[in-house]
Scaffold this motif. Structure first.
Motif, PDB file in Angstrom:
ATOM      1  N   LEU A   2       0.828  -1.192   0.000  1.00  0.00           N
ATOM      2  CA  LEU A   2       0.000   0.000   0.000  1.00  0.00           C
ATOM      3  C   LEU A   2       0.867   1.248   0.000  1.00  0.00           C
ATOM      4  O   LEU A   2       2.007   1.245   0.452  1.00  0.00           O
ATOM      5  CB  LEU A   2      -0.901   0.001   1.247  1.00  0.00           C
ATOM      6  N   ILE A   3       0.303   2.347  -0.528  1.00  0.00           N
ATOM      7  CA  ILE A   3       1.030   3.618  -0.534  1.00  0.00           C
ATOM      8  C   ILE A   3       1.364   4.032   0.892  1.00  0.00           C
ATOM      9  O   ILE A   3       2.459   4.510   1.178  1.00  0.00           O
ATOM     10  CB  ILE A   3       0.193   4.707  -1.235  1.00  0.00           C
ATOM     11  N   ILE A   4       0.419   3.823   1.810  1.00  0.00           N
ATOM     12  CA  ILE A   4       0.641   4.173   3.214  1.00  0.00           C
ATOM     13  C   ILE A   4       0.008   3.097   4.086  1.00  0.00           C
ATOM     14  O   ILE A   4      -1.106   2.639   3.798  1.00  0.00           O
ATOM     15  CB  ILE A   4       0.045   5.576   3.520  1.00  0.00           C
ATOM     16  N   ASN A   5       0.716   2.630   5.107  1.00  0.00           N
ATOM     17  CA  ASN A   5       0.170   1.573   5.955  1.00  0.00           C
ATOM     18  C   ASN A   5      -0.786   2.162   6.994  1.00  0.00           C
ATOM     19  O   ASN A   5      -0.949   3.384   7.101  1.00  0.00           O
ATOM     20  CB  ASN A   5       1.293   0.776   6.621  1.00  0.00           C
ATOM     21  N   MET A   6      -1.435   1.280   7.759  1.00  0.00           N
ATOM     22  CA  MET A   6      -2.435   1.733   8.726  1.00  0.00           C
ATOM     23  C   MET A   6      -1.821   2.648   9.779  1.00  0.00           C
ATOM     24  O   MET A   6      -2.412   3.673  10.156  1.00  0.00           O
ATOM     25  CB  MET A   6      -3.094   0.521   9.391  1.00  0.00           C
ATOM     26  N   GLU A   7      -0.622   2.277  10.266  1.00  0.00           N
ATOM     27  CA  GLU A   7       0.052   3.128  11.247  1.00  0.00           C
ATOM     28  C   GLU A   7       0.381   4.488  10.638  1.00  0.00           C
ATOM     29  O   GLU A   7       0.331   5.519  11.304  1.00  0.00           O
ATOM     30  CB  GLU A   7       1.316   2.434  11.750  1.00  0.00           C
ATOM     31  N   GLY A   8       0.722   4.481   9.336  1.00  0.00           N
ATOM     32  CA  GLY A   8       0.989   5.739   8.639  1.00  0.00           C
ATOM     33  C   GLY A   8      -0.259   6.597   8.518  1.00  0.00           C
ATOM     34  O   GLY A   8      -0.187   7.830   8.624  1.00  0.00           O
ATOM     35  N   MET A   9      -1.409   5.957   8.307  1.00  0.00           N
ATOM     36  CA  MET A   9      -2.666   6.708   8.226  1.00  0.00           C
ATOM     37  C   MET A   9      -2.964   7.416   9.550  1.00  0.00           C
ATOM     38  O   MET A   9      -3.365   8.579   9.576  1.00  0.00           O
ATOM     39  CB  MET A   9      -3.820   5.766   7.874  1.00  0.00           C
ATOM     40  N   ILE A  10      -2.752   6.681  10.649  1.00  0.00           N
ATOM     41  CA  ILE A  10      -3.007   7.267  11.970  1.00  0.00           C
ATOM     42  C   ILE A  10      -2.037   8.405  12.246  1.00  0.00           C
ATOM     43  O   ILE A  10      -2.421   9.494  12.693  1.00  0.00           O
ATOM     44  CB  ILE A  10      -2.900   6.184  13.058  1.00  0.00           C
ATOM     45  N   ALA A  11      -0.735   8.159  11.958  1.00  0.00           N
ATOM     46  CA  ALA A  11       0.271   9.199  12.175  1.00  0.00           C
ATOM     47  C   ALA A  11       0.020  10.388  11.258  1.00  0.00           C
ATOM     48  O   ALA A  11       0.172  11.548  11.666  1.00  0.00           O
ATOM     49  CB  ALA A  11       1.672   8.633  11.944  1.00  0.00           C
ATOM     50  N   GLY A  12      -0.400  10.117  10.012  1.00  0.00           N
ATOM     51  CA  GLY A  12      -0.697  11.204   9.079  1.00  0.00           C
ATOM     52  C   GLY A  12      -1.876  12.042   9.543  1.00  0.00           C
ATOM     53  O   GLY A  12      -1.852  13.274   9.423  1.00  0.00           O
ATOM     54  N   ALA A  13      -2.901  11.368  10.080  1.00  0.00           N
ATOM     55  CA  ALA A  13      -4.051  12.106  10.608  1.00  0.00           C
ATOM     56  C   ALA A  13      -3.634  12.966  11.802  1.00  0.00           C
ATOM     57  O   ALA A  13      -4.101  14.100  11.960  1.00  0.00           O
ATOM     58  CB  ALA A  13      -5.152  11.124  11.019  1.00  0.00           C
ATOM     59  N   LEU A  14      -2.733  12.425  12.634  1.00  0.00           N
ATOM     60  CA  LEU A  14      -2.241  13.187  13.786  1.00  0.00           C
ATOM     61  C   LEU A  14      -1.448  14.408  13.322  1.00  0.00           C
ATOM     62  O   LEU A  14      -1.622  15.517  13.849  1.00  0.00           O
ATOM     63  CB  LEU A  14      -1.372  12.287  14.654  1.00  0.00           C
ATOM     64  N   TYR A  59       5.036   4.114   1.395  1.00  0.00           N
ATOM     65  CA  TYR A  59       5.773   3.077   0.685  1.00  0.00           C
ATOM     66  C   TYR A  59       6.766   2.439   1.674  1.00  0.00           C
ATOM     67  O   TYR A  59       6.364   1.943   2.711  1.00  0.00           O
ATOM     68  CB  TYR A  59       6.473   3.635  -0.557  1.00  0.00           C
ATOM     69  N   TYR A  60       8.069   2.485   1.411  1.00  0.00           N
ATOM     70  CA  TYR A  60       9.045   1.883   2.309  1.00  0.00           C
ATOM     71  C   TYR A  60       9.723   2.922   3.200  1.00  0.00           C
ATOM     72  O   TYR A  60      10.589   2.571   4.005  1.00  0.00           O
ATOM     73  CB  TYR A  60      10.119   1.128   1.506  1.00  0.00           C
ATOM     74  N   ALA A  61       9.344   4.180   3.058  1.00  0.00           N
ATOM     75  CA  ALA A  61       9.992   5.255   3.817  1.00  0.00           C
ATOM     76  C   ALA A  61       9.265   5.508   5.133  1.00  0.00           C
ATOM     77  O   ALA A  61       8.057   5.789   5.141  1.00  0.00           O
ATOM     78  CB  ALA A  61      10.030   6.535   2.994  1.00  0.00           C
ATOM     79  N   LYS A  62       9.987   5.387   6.246  1.00  0.00           N
ATOM     80  CA  LYS A  62       9.406   5.708   7.536  1.00  0.00           C
ATOM     81  C   LYS A  62       9.149   7.209   7.630  1.00  0.00           C
ATOM     82  O   LYS A  62       9.823   8.007   6.985  1.00  0.00           O
ATOM     83  CB  LYS A  62      10.348   5.292   8.667  1.00  0.00           C
ATOM     84  N   PHE A  63       8.165   7.585   8.449  1.00  0.00           N
ATOM     85  CA  PHE A  63       7.848   9.001   8.618  1.00  0.00           C
ATOM     86  C   PHE A  63       9.058   9.777   9.128  1.00  0.00           C
ATOM     87  O   PHE A  63       9.259  10.935   8.772  1.00  0.00           O
ATOM     88  CB  PHE A  63       6.666   9.168   9.584  1.00  0.00           C
ATOM     89  N   LYS A  64       9.857   9.141   9.981  1.00  0.00           N
ATOM     90  CA  LYS A  64      11.046   9.821  10.496  1.00  0.00           C
ATOM     91  C   LYS A  64      12.001  10.157   9.358  1.00  0.00           C
ATOM     92  O   LYS A  64      12.553  11.272   9.311  1.00  0.00           O
ATOM     93  CB  LYS A  64      11.748   8.937  11.526  1.00  0.00           C
ATOM     94  N   LEU A  65      12.173   9.220   8.434  1.00  0.00           N
ATOM     95  CA  LEU A  65      13.044   9.467   7.287  1.00  0.00           C
ATOM     96  C   LEU A  65      12.468  10.567   6.400  1.00  0.00           C
ATOM     97  O   LEU A  65      13.216  11.415   5.899  1.00  0.00           O
ATOM     98  CB  LEU A  65      13.215   8.182   6.487  1.00  0.00           C
ATOM     99  N   VAL A  66      11.144  10.568   6.220  1.00  0.00           N
ATOM    100  CA  VAL A  66      10.502  11.629   5.445  1.00  0.00           C
ATOM    101  C   VAL A  66      10.778  12.989   6.099  1.00  0.00           C
ATOM    102  O   VAL A  66      11.095  13.969   5.414  1.00  0.00           O
ATOM    103  CB  VAL A  66       8.984  11.388   5.338  1.00  0.00           C
ATOM    104  N   GLY A  67      10.681  13.039   7.434  1.00  0.00           N
ATOM    105  CA  GLY A  67      10.959  14.279   8.156  1.00  0.00           C
ATOM    106  C   GLY A  67      12.394  14.745   7.968  1.00  0.00           C
ATOM    107  O   GLY A  67      12.659  15.943   7.792  1.00  0.00           O
TER     108      GLY A  67
END
Length: 221
Positions: A2-14, A59-67
């Motif tokens: 998936l483009i963004i996983n479930m944990e990513g959806m929650i973190a993205g909403a936050l 994708y494969y990039a953690k939010f921390k890496l994106v930051g």
């Protein structure tokens, strides 16, 4: 994937919610501040999530890496090449320190699991096998430390020789292969490397336990 996983959806909403609140509190924010806010939120939320054992990803990039990437690009856009180089150096130092701390904690956790196994605190064969799986250590920062080899060698030997643990022929063959591979790797002259096959053998033996209805092993964060 998936483009963004479930944990990513929650973190993205936050992240979106906090950014919206910041926009309400500071309605006069201009572009550099808005960009910096988004980068900082990705970096902070991503780091906190990793510390708590979650892995929000795009994708494969953690939010921390994106930051980190957004921060470096932002510094380059707003401060030029000198700022980009400075941000890159600071990020590399912070990432190195964070990964070393993570690796040290993981190794302590692996040693603790093996000590529990040696102390015979678990009598159930499945629980003893799970402790040994948890005791297998996968390095994350490519350090070459003899104690890593010695520890994993002891754990693999226990997985091979413990008569109270059920193993089929395929598992035994793979365990011997992993142990032999690590012993060969130990004598290599390379200064940096990643321990081979540890995560694979964890996964393979965990699947075996899962197929028997035994609870799945979760590696330490």
């Amino acid at each position: 994937m998936l483009i963004i996983n479930m944990e990513g959806m929650i973190a993205g909403a936050l992240i979106g919610g906090i950014y919206f609140m910041l926009s309400l509190v500071f309605p006069g924010m201009e572009y550099p501040v808005k960009y910096s806010s988004v980068a900082a939120l990705f970096l902070i939320i991503g780091t906190v999530a990793d510390t708590l054992g979650y892995q929000p990803r795009i994708y494969y990039a953690k939010f921390k890496l994106v930051g980190i990437v957004l921060t470096i690009l932002g510094v380059f856009m707003f401060l030029g090449v000198a700022g980009f180089i400075l941000a890159f150096i600071v990020s590399a130092i912070c990432l190195t320190l964070w990964n070393r701390n993570r690796e040290n904690k993981a190794f302590l956790h692996a040693q603790s699991s093996f000590e529990k196994y040696l102390a015979n605190q678990e009598q159930d064969p499945h629980a003893r096998k799970r402790l040994l799986l948890e005791a297998l250590f996968q390095n994350v920062w490519l350090q070459k430390k003899p104690e890593f080899f010695l520890h994993n060698d002891k754990v693999l030997n226990a997985l091979i020789s413990d008569v109270g643990i059920t193993r089929n022929e395929d598992e035994l063959h793979y365990l011997h292969f992993v142990r032999d591979t690590l012993q060969e790797q130990q004598v290599q002259t390379k200064r940096t490397w990643k321990l081979k096959n540890i995560e694979k053998v964890k996964f393979a033996l965990t699947q075996s336990l899962d197929n028997q209805g035994i609870g799945r092993f979760r590696p330490a964060a």
